[in-house]
Design a protein around this motif. Structure first.
Motif, PDB file in Angstrom:
ATOM      1  N   VAL A   9      13.297   8.874  11.159  1.00 43.04           N
ATOM      2  CA  VAL A   9      12.710   7.445  10.771  1.00 43.04           C
ATOM      3  C   VAL A   9      12.081   7.666   9.610  1.00 43.04           C
ATOM      4  O   VAL A   9      10.605   7.331   9.986  1.00 43.04           O
ATOM      5  CB  VAL A   9      12.563   6.386  11.496  1.00 43.04           C
ATOM      6  CG1 VAL A   9      12.588   5.169  11.024  1.00 43.04           C
ATOM      7  CG2 VAL A   9      14.252   6.768  12.508  1.00 43.04           C
ATOM      8  N   GLY A  11       9.987   5.569   5.927  1.00 42.51           N
ATOM      9  CA  GLY A  11       9.407   4.242   4.888  1.00 42.51           C
ATOM     10  C   GLY A  11       9.167   4.336   4.215  1.00 42.51           C
ATOM     11  O   GLY A  11       7.781   5.372   4.270  1.00 42.51           O
ATOM     12  N   LEU A  12       9.345   4.555   2.882  1.00 44.40           N
ATOM     13  CA  LEU A  12       8.387   4.555   1.967  1.00 44.40           C
ATOM     14  C   LEU A  12       7.574   3.568   1.248  1.00 44.40           C
ATOM     15  O   LEU A  12       7.760   2.093   1.034  1.00 44.40           O
ATOM     16  CB  LEU A  12       9.371   5.144   0.903  1.00 44.40           C
ATOM     17  CG  LEU A  12      10.130   6.384   0.840  1.00 44.40           C
ATOM     18  CD1 LEU A  12      10.927   6.434  -0.553  1.00 44.40           C
ATOM     19  CD2 LEU A  12       9.436   7.658   1.407  1.00 44.40           C
ATOM     20  N   GLU A  13       6.480   3.625   0.660  1.00 41.40           N
ATOM     21  CA  GLU A  13       5.101   2.815  -0.113  1.00 41.40           C
ATOM     22  C   GLU A  13       4.790   3.901  -0.950  1.00 41.40           C
ATOM     23  O   GLU A  13       4.187   4.846  -1.306  1.00 41.40           O
ATOM     24  CB  GLU A  13       4.061   2.846   0.834  1.00 41.40           C
ATOM     25  CG  GLU A  13       4.215   1.419   2.112  1.00 41.40           C
ATOM     26  CD  GLU A  13       2.565   1.447   2.844  1.00 41.40           C
ATOM     27  OE1 GLU A  13       2.225   0.968   3.235  1.00 41.40           O
ATOM     28  OE2 GLU A  13       2.789   3.094   3.641  1.00 41.40           O
ATOM     29  N   VAL A 161       7.223  -1.888  -1.518  1.00 40.89           N
ATOM     30  CA  VAL A 161       7.768  -1.448   0.337  1.00 40.89           C
ATOM     31  C   VAL A 161       8.710  -1.617   0.860  1.00 40.89           C
ATOM     32  O   VAL A 161      10.115  -2.434   0.398  1.00 40.89           O
ATOM     33  CB  VAL A 161       6.667  -1.994   1.021  1.00 40.89           C
ATOM     34  CG1 VAL A 161       6.827  -1.772   2.703  1.00 40.89           C
ATOM     35  CG2 VAL A 161       5.490  -1.735   0.427  1.00 40.89           C
ATOM     36  N   THR A 162       9.431  -0.452   1.538  1.00 37.32           N
ATOM     37  CA  THR A 162      11.207  -0.497   1.485  1.00 37.32           C
ATOM     38  C   THR A 162      11.114  -0.184   3.480  1.00 37.32           C
ATOM     39  O   THR A 162       9.682  -0.371   4.168  1.00 37.32           O
ATOM     40  CB  THR A 162      11.811   1.130   1.834  1.00 37.32           C
ATOM     41  OG1 THR A 162      10.790   2.015   2.749  1.00 37.32           O
ATOM     42  CG2 THR A 162      11.656   1.763   0.124  1.00 37.32           C
ATOM     43  N   GLU A 163      11.682  -0.484   3.383  1.00 37.12           N
ATOM     44  CA  GLU A 163      12.733  -1.229   5.228  1.00 37.12           C
ATOM     45  C   GLU A 163      12.304   0.582   5.754  1.00 37.12           C
ATOM     46  O   GLU A 163      13.182   1.197   4.802  1.00 37.12           O
ATOM     47  CB  GLU A 163      13.288  -1.177   5.813  1.00 37.12           C
ATOM     48  CG  GLU A 163      13.248  -3.178   5.160  1.00 37.12           C
ATOM     49  CD  GLU A 163      11.991  -3.524   6.083  1.00 37.12           C
ATOM     50  OE1 GLU A 163      11.713  -3.219   7.077  1.00 37.12           O
ATOM     51  OE2 GLU A 163      12.257  -5.027   5.667  1.00 37.12           O
ATOM     52  N   PRO A 164      12.175   0.948   7.290  1.00 36.45           N
ATOM     53  CA  PRO A 164      12.392   2.200   7.886  1.00 36.45           C
ATOM     54  C   PRO A 164      14.077   2.676   7.540  1.00 36.45           C
ATOM     55  O   PRO A 164      14.293   2.638   8.951  1.00 36.45           O
ATOM     56  CB  PRO A 164      11.410   2.318   8.808  1.00 36.45           C
ATOM     57  CG  PRO A 164      11.663   1.078   9.184  1.00 36.45           C
ATOM     58  CD  PRO A 164      11.525  -0.071   8.077  1.00 36.45           C
ATOM     59  N   ASN A 203       5.871   7.378   5.732  1.00 36.32           N
ATOM     60  CA  ASN A 203       5.669   7.349   6.831  1.00 36.32           C
ATOM     61  C   ASN A 203       7.150   8.178   7.515  1.00 36.32           C
ATOM     62  O   ASN A 203       7.878   7.840   7.101  1.00 36.32           O
ATOM     63  CB  ASN A 203       5.875   5.658   6.084  1.00 36.32           C
ATOM     64  CG  ASN A 203       4.503   4.862   6.528  1.00 36.32           C
ATOM     65  OD1 ASN A 203       3.516   4.728   6.955  1.00 36.32           O
ATOM     66  ND2 ASN A 203       4.790   4.320   5.638  1.00 36.32           N
ATOM     67  N   SER A 205       8.427   8.437  11.872  1.00 32.89           N
ATOM     68  CA  SER A 205       8.614   8.918  12.728  1.00 32.89           C
ATOM     69  C   SER A 205       9.936   9.869  13.428  1.00 32.89           C
ATOM     70  O   SER A 205      11.190   9.743  12.593  1.00 32.89           O
ATOM     71  CB  SER A 205       8.565   7.119  13.549  1.00 32.89           C
ATOM     72  OG  SER A 205       9.472   6.329  13.467  1.00 32.89           O
ATOM     73  N   LEU A 214      11.668   2.288  17.247  1.00 29.70           N
ATOM     74  CA  LEU A 214      11.273   3.332  16.013  1.00 29.70           C
ATOM     75  C   LEU A 214      10.316   3.734  17.541  1.00 29.70           C
ATOM     76  O   LEU A 214       9.425   3.723  17.993  1.00 29.70           O
ATOM     77  CB  LEU A 214      10.474   2.355  15.567  1.00 29.70           C
ATOM     78  CG  LEU A 214      11.668   1.478  14.465  1.00 29.70           C
ATOM     79  CD1 LEU A 214      10.365   0.268  13.934  1.00 29.70           C
ATOM     80  CD2 LEU A 214      12.088   2.489  13.444  1.00 29.70           C
ATOM     81  N   GLY A 215      10.102   4.618  16.934  1.00 28.47           N
ATOM     82  CA  GLY A 215       8.575   6.112  17.323  1.00 28.47           C
ATOM     83  C   GLY A 215       7.888   5.532  16.242  1.00 28.47           C
ATOM     84  O   GLY A 215       7.240   5.346  15.978  1.00 28.47           O
ATOM     85  N   ARG A 217       4.868   6.372  14.143  1.00 30.64           N
ATOM     86  CA  ARG A 217       4.858   7.236  12.976  1.00 30.64           C
ATOM     87  C   ARG A 217       3.710   7.516  12.078  1.00 30.64           C
ATOM     88  O   ARG A 217       2.010   7.321  13.180  1.00 30.64           O
ATOM     89  CB  ARG A 217       4.925   5.722  12.003  1.00 30.64           C
ATOM     90  CG  ARG A 217       4.399   4.740  11.669  1.00 30.64           C
ATOM     91  CD  ARG A 217       4.684   3.507  10.921  1.00 30.64           C
ATOM     92  NE  ARG A 217       4.435   3.044  10.414  1.00 30.64           N
ATOM     93  CZ  ARG A 217       3.756   2.221  10.199  1.00 30.64           C
ATOM     94  NH1 ARG A 217       2.602   2.458   9.027  1.00 30.64           N
ATOM     95  NH2 ARG A 217       2.485   0.895  10.073  1.00 30.64           N
TER      96      ARG A 217
HETATM   97  P1  ADP Z   1       1.173  -0.708   7.114  1.00 24.48           P
HETATM   98  O1  ADP Z   1       1.118  -1.924   6.859  1.00 24.48           O
HETATM   99  O2  ADP Z   1       0.016  -0.493   8.427  1.00 24.48           O
HETATM  100  O3  ADP Z   1       0.946   0.568   6.110  1.00 24.48           O
HETATM  101  P2  ADP Z   1       3.881  -1.784   7.252  1.00 24.48           P
HETATM  102  O4  ADP Z   1       4.586  -2.246   8.232  1.00 24.48           O
HETATM  103  O5  ADP Z   1       3.503  -1.846   6.561  1.00 24.48           O
HETATM  104  O6  ADP Z   1       2.546  -0.907   8.347  1.00 24.48           O
HETATM  105  O7  ADP Z   1       4.618  -0.267   7.041  1.00 24.48           O
HETATM  106  C1  ADP Z   1       4.664   0.761   6.061  1.00 24.48           C
HETATM  107  C2  ADP Z   1       6.051   1.455   5.672  1.00 24.48           C
HETATM  108  O8  ADP Z   1       6.081   2.296   6.676  1.00 24.48           O
HETATM  109  C3  ADP Z   1       7.066   0.578   5.483  1.00 24.48           C
HETATM  110  O9  ADP Z   1       7.648   1.987   4.593  1.00 24.48           O
HETATM  111  C4  ADP Z   1       7.761   1.142   6.747  1.00 24.48           C
HETATM  112  O10 ADP Z   1       9.478   1.020   6.455  1.00 24.48           O
HETATM  113  C5  ADP Z   1       7.589   1.743   7.332  1.00 24.48           C
HETATM  114  N1  ADP Z   1       7.387   2.157   9.073  1.00 24.48           N
HETATM  115  C6  ADP Z   1       7.276   0.660   9.981  1.00 24.48           C
HETATM  116  N2  ADP Z   1       7.332   1.778  11.101  1.00 24.48           N
HETATM  117  C7  ADP Z   1       8.487   2.781  10.590  1.00 24.48           C
HETATM  118  C8  ADP Z   1       8.038   3.529  12.283  1.00 24.48           C
HETATM  119  N3  ADP Z   1       8.062   3.132  13.375  1.00 24.48           N
HETATM  120  N4  ADP Z   1       8.497   5.201  11.552  1.00 24.48           N
HETATM  121  C9  ADP Z   1       9.020   4.893  10.184  1.00 24.48           C
HETATM  122  N5  ADP Z   1       8.179   4.358   9.053  1.00 24.48           N
HETATM  123  C10 ADP Z   1       7.568   2.940   9.776  1.00 24.48           C
END
Ligand code: ADP
Ligand code: MG
Ligand code: ZN
Length: 288
Positions: A9, A11-13, A161-164, A203, A205, A214-215, A217
């Motif tokens: 799973v 997610g990208l920043e 920032v994308t969703e995961p 990011n 997991s 979600l696992g 990450r």
């Molecule tokens: P932070 O601000 O601590 O970096 P965020 O909640 O803003 O945390 O998440 C940052 C990125 O991590 C986002 O792209 C989100 O989709 C991704 N993300 C959050 N939880 C998980 C997870 N369990 N597994 C994979 N990606 C994740």
């Protein structure tokens, strides 16, 4: 379970430098490079008593990116101070946006091929916010010193920032290719990874197939090409799965990709995660 019983799973920043002529809060040139510390002024080098003024074009470019990524534009957004102490940041805070970013809730359709099969999928965008870049440290190993170049301080950035929503490296690369092409077409960013105008943190997991929780990450940094991103995703998914299979657990941490060693190494754990003490930037009015 075996390796194929787990699903990654991801997610990208993404940080992308905007192609404005001047910086985001002063009139210095935002162009890449230049003789060290020649594109700085009292504002972007953080002298006491100076005041930031927002660059209208930077806002327009961020909004343009927001529309292209299917976002809603917040007609009212707020700048915040993200406080941390590091030599690349002379003010000791970065002006960013936390609770009220410029763009929210987007969606990006991606088309790609996997094992010769055509696939389509939608990636949700959580937010795009406007912020300033930091300077650059030049590590001189010969003389054992680090030098600061503040030319990049205050260059406008958007963070996307994308969703995961990604499950494979192929999906991630398809999204990045679409994003690079789109931002370049819009004239918003030149997206040169080698010059740092497109930077991607991954990011990742893993979880058992069929599970919807979600696992834990990890966050991967220092990814300087699409190839590195692809390699780092394979490596990290495998590392986490092997750990779980051996009866261990994944530690929430930031890891640094080492391209030469084709492996990632821990940089900092959740426990040493910084408290950025975010608060609204008192020197800039909310953006309406
Ligand atoms: P932070 O601000 O601590 O970096 P965020 O909640 O803003 O945390 O998440 C940052 C990125 O991590 C986002 O792209 C989100 O989709 C991704 N993300 C959050 N939880 C998980 C997870 N369990 N597994 C994979 N990606 C994740
Ligand atoms: Mg993060
Ligand atoms: Zn300046």
């Amino acid at each position: 379970m075996s390796v194929s019983d787990y699903i990654p799973v991801i997610g990208l920043e993404i940080h992308s430098e905007l192609l404005t002529k001047s910086k985001v809060f002063c009139t210095c040139s935002a162009e890449f490079g230049g003789e060290r510390n020649t594109r700085c002024c009292p504002v972007c080098s953080g002298m006491p008593g100076t005041l930031p003024v927002i660059n209208q074009t930077a806002v327009e470019y961020a909004v343009r990116a927001g529309y292209a990524l299917g976002c809603s534009i917040n007609k009212f957004s707020v700048f915040d101070r993200k406080n941390y102490f590091y030599p690349d940041l002379p003010k000791a805070y970065q002006i960013s946006q936390m609770p009220l970013p410029l763009c929210i809730n987007g969606v990006v359709p991606i088309d790609y091929e996997e094992n010769g099969e055509k696939k389509h999928k939608e990636i949700r965008i959580n937010r795009i916010h406007l912020e300033e870049d930091a300077g650059k440290l030049i590590h001189d190993d010969l003389n054992g010193v680090s030098l600061c170049d503040y030319n990049r301080c205050g260059v406008p950035l958007i963070e996307i920032v994308t969703e995961p929503d990604f499950r494979t490296a192929e999906e991630v690369v398809a999204y990045l290719e679409w994003l690079r092409e789109t931002l370049q077409y819009l004239g918003v960013s030149d997206c040169k990874m080698q010059e740092g105008s497109l930077r991607c943190d991954v990011n990742l997991s893993v979880r058992p197939a069929g599970s919807d929780t979600l696992g834990t990450r990890t966050e991967l940094k220092n990814l300087s090409s699409f190839k590195a991103i692809r390699r780092a995703i394979y490596y990290e998914a495998r590392r986490q799965i092997e750990r779980l299979e051996a009866g261990g657990r994944v530690v929430q941490e930031t890891r640094r990709w080492d391209e030469n060693k084709d492996a990632s190494y821990p940089m900092r754990s959740k426990e040493d995660a910084q408290d950025y003490r975010y608060f609204p930037e008192p020197d800039l009015p909310p953006l309406e």
